[in-house]
Write an enzyme that holds these catalytic residues in place. Sequence first.
Site, short mmCIF file in Angstrom:
data_model
loop_
_atom_site.label_atom_id
_atom_site.label_comp_id
_atom_site.label_asym_id
_atom_site.label_seq_id
_atom_site.Cartn_x
_atom_site.Cartn_y
_atom_site.Cartn_z
N GLU A 1 55.09 70.78 -61.34
CA GLU A 1 54.72 71.40 -62.52
C GLU A 1 56.05 72.23 -63.23
OE1 GLU A 1 55.75 74.69 -62.13
OE2 GLU A 1 56.20 74.15 -60.07
N GLU B 1 58.82 72.26 -60.29
CA GLU B 1 59.17 71.05 -60.59
C GLU B 1 58.73 69.92 -59.63
OE1 GLU B 1 63.10 70.32 -61.96
OE2 GLU B 1 63.16 72.07 -63.08
#
Length: 350
Positions: A173, A316
């Site tokens: 994300e 991430e």
Amino acid sequence: MTTAWWQQPCATPHARFAEGALERQRQLTKPAGSLGQLEAIAVRLAALQGQAHPRVAEVHIGLFAGDHGIVAEGVSPYPQAVTGQMLRNFINGGAAISVLARSLGAHMAVVDLGTVAPLDLPGVRQVRLGAGTRNFAQTPAMTEQRCARALEVGRETAQEAAAAGAQLFVGGEMGIGNTTAASALGCVLLDCPATELVGPGTGLDAKGVSHKAVVIEAARRLHQQQASDPLSTLACFGGFEIAALVGSYIGAAQAGVAVLVDGFICSVAALVAMRLNPGCEPWLFFAHQGAEPGHKRVLQALGAEPLLALGLRLGEGSGAALAVPLMRLACELHGGMATFAEAAVADRPA
């Protein structure tokens, strides 16, 4: 009444292959249980993949991005422009997850569900649900329709990974303000005070962390009638990228692909996914316990046993990517070690 897709059954693990993998572990040239979690990983993967010798050669990463209206409340030290800038960095190969994906030989799909500024980046799938979510300190973050669409985008990404032969799906994300959204979601779903979950995120000081908790508690009071179930709670407090993670986890489990869950935000998404569809639980592995204070609390609520504890707080999908080699090695050990009979080694003390 039609059952929503996220409530439909997940794939069923193969108990026969779990039993066979356990029996093989007992026969390998080592004391029983001496490889700890690595043994459990191999046994679980054998059951999930329905084969005696599981593999995680094909890894697919789904990286979801979106901005958050709650940033207007001063909950992040970074401007929202960073979300889009980092998307460019992902595509150009300069971000941590980009480096890790290359090193792992993993396929990475990047999806922009709604950054504040529209982007036109080659290699980024554009599914623009809005210029970020709304400010949940004032109104629900998403309409039910946008929340449902974000869930569907996650499902589509997982289905594409499954169709391409993925043996492991990793969700990542990016979204300035998303630790606040995740903290709010976690507080409501776990019915705990905001102070138990909030942390510095991308770098807030102690005063900023306290302010974040105050903002979340006020929002909980505002939405206490509306946030009556996991789906409405996700719409009230979540983000486009968090909803996409939820959909990808359920979609992967329905498609029969194991999932490796990343840090705090991804673990909260996993919590939502399990509340929406408990059948996805066997498909979720948890990569690490990060530095964000609420992560440990969420993992405990999930009954999760993370593989790593490295003090990470990047997001991430980076922590999950770092754990992929452990899963690969668990499979190599399971399939490659000799049995006591093969090695002519006594299988018990004299």
